[in-house]
Design a protein around this motif. Structure first.
Motif: not given
Length: 196
Positions: A94-110, A176-183
């Motif tokens: 939870g140090s970084i919010p789970q909803d930080l992306l609009y879609a699933e995080a990519p897993v791609e060679e490129s 956009s999300m507040w984490i620790d000390d900034a957006d």
């Protein structure tokens, strides 16, 4: 001013530069920003500093002026993959919010993740813009060598102000999300046009 892309395969060629990069990261993230991160022997590091990553150092006369880390989105080390994906999957506690992306995080060679981006606090204001341009050149040059056509990054939410000035084509891929000390906000940086 020099730019060096470090890897576990070439760090022996560059003397103290690898250690100095981690010392500069400690200064930037632990001392200046007061982030609660692992440190040892005056260096900041985390679980993503593995042989799968690359580190870019902008340096002059032994002084690290700026740096960043590039990690493939296909990386795996134990339970970890890369920071943005692990945050989305709840692995980082939870140090970084789970909803930080609009879609699933990519897993791609490129697609590679760019993280731990910093400019050393002691880098003179008069050369900071030049340092930023060197960082962009190094990032796109390393991408060319690694086969990346896109980078994703969790960056300051003020990114639209300076990405264009640096010649980067980017778009928001999370809120956009507040984490620790900034957006902060996740962005996708299109490198395809830089690879010719």
């Amino acid at each position: 001013m020099q730019t060096t892309t470090l890897s576990f395969a070439n760090l022996h060629v560059h003397g103290e530069l690898f250690a100095n990069l981690f010392r500069a990261r400690r200064q930037s993230f632990i001392i200046q920003k007061n982030w609660d991160l692992p440190e040892e022997m005056g260096m900041e590091f985390d679980q993503y500093d593995t042989p799968q990553s690359r580190w870019i150092a902008i340096h002059d006369m032994g002084q690290v002026l700026a740096g960043m880390r590039l990690t493939p989105t296909t990386a795996r080390c134990g339970i970890y993959s890369y920071m943005i994906r692990d945050a989305q999957n709840g692995i980082l506690g939870g140090s970084i919010p789970q909803d930080l992306l609009y879609a699933e995080a990519p897993v791609e060679e490129s697609t590679w993740e760019c993280s731990r981006v910093f400019v050393n606090h002691s880098t003179p204001q008069a050369i900071r813009r030049k340092v930023h341009f060197r960082m962009v050149e190094a990032m796109t040059g390393s991408a060319r060598e690694l086969g990346a056509t896109r980078l994703i990054a969790l960056t300051g939410a003020n990114w639209p102000r300076w990405y264009g000035r640096c010649g980067l084509e980017a778009e928001a891929i999370g809120r956009s999300m507040w984490i620790d000390d900034a957006d902060f906000q996740c962005v996708s940086i299109n490198l395809a046009s830089k690879l010719h």
